[in-house]
Write a protein that holds these residues in place. Structure first.
Motif, PDB file in Angstrom:
ATOM      1  N   PHE A  68       0.829  -1.201   0.000  1.00 40.61           N
ATOM      2  CA  PHE A  68       0.000   0.000   0.000  1.00 40.61           C
ATOM      3  C   PHE A  68       0.863   1.249   0.000  1.00 40.61           C
ATOM      4  CE2 PHE A  68      -2.700  -3.174   2.098  1.00 40.61           C
ATOM      5  CZ  PHE A  68      -3.904  -3.005   1.427  1.00 40.61           C
ATOM      6  N   THR A  69       0.419   2.234  -0.754  1.00 42.17           N
ATOM      7  CA  THR A  69       0.981   3.580  -0.684  1.00 42.17           C
ATOM      8  C   THR A  69      -0.200   4.531  -0.612  1.00 42.17           C
ATOM      9  OG1 THR A  69       1.108   3.728  -3.097  1.00 42.17           O
ATOM     10  CG2 THR A  69       3.128   3.064  -1.941  1.00 42.17           C
ATOM     11  N   ALA A  70       0.028   5.698  -0.034  1.00 45.53           N
ATOM     12  CA  ALA A  70      -1.089   6.637   0.145  1.00 45.53           C
ATOM     13  C   ALA A  70      -0.560   8.051   0.284  1.00 45.53           C
ATOM     14  CB  ALA A  70      -1.900   6.248   1.385  1.00 45.53           C
ATOM     15  N   ASP A  71      -1.496   8.987   0.298  1.00 48.79           N
ATOM     16  CA  ASP A  71      -1.183  10.382   0.605  1.00 48.79           C
ATOM     17  C   ASP A  71      -2.488  11.064   0.997  1.00 48.79           C
ATOM     18  OD1 ASP A  71       0.264  12.657   1.041  1.00 48.79           O
ATOM     19  OD2 ASP A  71       0.641  13.103  -1.071  1.00 48.79           O
ATOM     20  N   SER A  72      -2.346  12.168   1.694  1.00 50.85           N
ATOM     21  CA  SER A  72      -3.503  12.958   2.092  1.00 50.85           C
ATOM     22  C   SER A  72      -3.102  14.414   2.141  1.00 50.85           C
ATOM     23  CB  SER A  72      -3.998  12.500   3.468  1.00 50.85           C
ATOM     24  OG  SER A  72      -5.046  13.348   3.901  1.00 50.85           O
ATOM     25  N   ASP A  73      -4.104  15.274   2.008  1.00 48.92           N
ATOM     26  CA  ASP A  73      -3.838  16.705   2.119  1.00 48.92           C
ATOM     27  C   ASP A  73      -3.941  17.176   3.576  1.00 48.92           C
ATOM     28  OD1 ASP A  73      -6.573  16.436   2.400  1.00 48.92           O
ATOM     29  OD2 ASP A  73      -7.095  17.902   0.870  1.00 48.92           O
ATOM     30  N   ALA A  74      -4.208  16.262   4.510  1.00 44.81           N
ATOM     31  CA  ALA A  74      -4.304  16.617   5.931  1.00 44.81           C
ATOM     32  C   ALA A  74      -3.252  15.832   6.719  1.00 44.81           C
ATOM     33  CB  ALA A  74      -5.700  16.292   6.456  1.00 44.81           C
ATOM     34  N   ILE A  75      -2.495  16.523   7.560  1.00 44.83           N
ATOM     35  CA  ILE A  75      -1.379  15.869   8.244  1.00 44.83           C
ATOM     36  C   ILE A  75      -1.830  14.784   9.224  1.00 44.83           C
ATOM     37  CG2 ILE A  75       0.327  17.697   7.936  1.00 44.83           C
ATOM     38  CD1 ILE A  75      -0.338  18.690  10.760  1.00 44.83           C
ATOM     39  N   ILE A  76      -2.939  14.987   9.909  1.00 43.51           N
ATOM     40  CA  ILE A  76      -3.409  13.966  10.850  1.00 43.51           C
ATOM     41  C   ILE A  76      -3.869  12.721  10.094  1.00 43.51           C
ATOM     42  CG2 ILE A  76      -5.799  14.791  11.096  1.00 43.51           C
ATOM     43  CD1 ILE A  76      -3.856  13.709  14.119  1.00 43.51           C
ATOM     44  N   THR A  77      -4.510  12.929   8.951  1.00 45.79           N
ATOM     45  CA  THR A  77      -4.985  11.811   8.140  1.00 45.79           C
ATOM     46  C   THR A  77      -3.818  11.029   7.565  1.00 45.79           C
ATOM     47  OG1 THR A  77      -6.910  13.155   7.604  1.00 45.79           O
ATOM     48  CG2 THR A  77      -6.576  11.197   6.282  1.00 45.79           C
ATOM     49  N   LYS A  78      -2.744  11.718   7.206  1.00 49.07           N
ATOM     50  CA  LYS A  78      -1.539  11.035   6.732  1.00 49.07           C
ATOM     51  C   LYS A  78      -1.027  10.078   7.794  1.00 49.07           C
ATOM     52  CE  LYS A  78       1.054  13.711   3.419  1.00 49.07           C
ATOM     53  NZ  LYS A  78       2.249  14.445   3.108  1.00 49.07           N
ATOM     54  N   GLY A  79      -1.045  10.539   9.037  1.00 51.81           N
ATOM     55  CA  GLY A  79      -0.586   9.693  10.140  1.00 51.81           C
ATOM     56  C   GLY A  79      -1.488   8.500  10.363  1.00 51.81           C
ATOM     57  N   ILE A  80      -2.783   8.716  10.247  1.00 56.01           N
ATOM     58  CA  ILE A  80      -3.739   7.618  10.455  1.00 56.01           C
ATOM     59  C   ILE A  80      -3.572   6.548   9.368  1.00 56.01           C
ATOM     60  CG2 ILE A  80      -6.191   7.001  10.445  1.00 56.01           C
ATOM     61  CD1 ILE A  80      -6.691   9.825  11.743  1.00 56.01           C
TER      62      ILE A  80
END
Length: 137
Positions: A68-80
């Motif tokens: 899996f790879t991922a990204d998010s525009d929100a820092i907390i969501t990136k951590g989750i």
């Protein structure tokens, strides 16, 4: 390391912190180690529906192991999403599909998120399991 061992490692790490503000900071730190999705894979079909922020998730299966790879525009969501990936990366599709992500309740994560973030967490887990089920066929 099994899924259960990885989850226990996370539970032990979170037990160090008494205060939820410290736990949030730790989650944000974990987001910095997120295996990032390639820019060209940030497409609408990889965007997780039901998240307050934008979260892209890519899943591939190589040698019967999910990657899996991922990204998010929100820092907390990136951590989750980094936590979720840490638990199921390099596991078989069958193991990912049946994973219960018990660490989420053990560390009290869901109850310390806003309702919209909590829904997003559920959506992330669901999407990871759906990708694993597709790969298992």
């Amino acid at each position: 390391m099994t899924i259960q061992e990885k989850e226990q490692e996370i539970i032990d790490e979170f037990a160090i912190y008494d205060d939820w503000m410290d736990k949030y900071e730790y989650i944000i730190e974990l987001g910095k180690d997120l295996p990032l999705i390639k820019e060209q894979l940030k497409t609408d079909d990889r965007l997780i529906k039901g998240c307050q922020s934008q979260v892209w998730l890519n899943a591939e299966c190589e040698n019967n192991k999910m990657k899996f790879t991922a990204d998010s525009d929100a820092i907390i969501t990136k951590g989750i999403i980094a936590l979720l990936i840490r638990v199921v990366n390099d596991e078989s599709p069958a193991d990912v599909a049946k994973s219960e992500f018990k660490f989420i309740s053990e560390i009290g994560l869901q109850e310390h998120l806003s309702p919209t973030r909590s829904n997003g967490l559920v959506s992330m887990v669901k999407e990871m399991k759906l990708n694993a089920l597709k790969a298992a066929k």
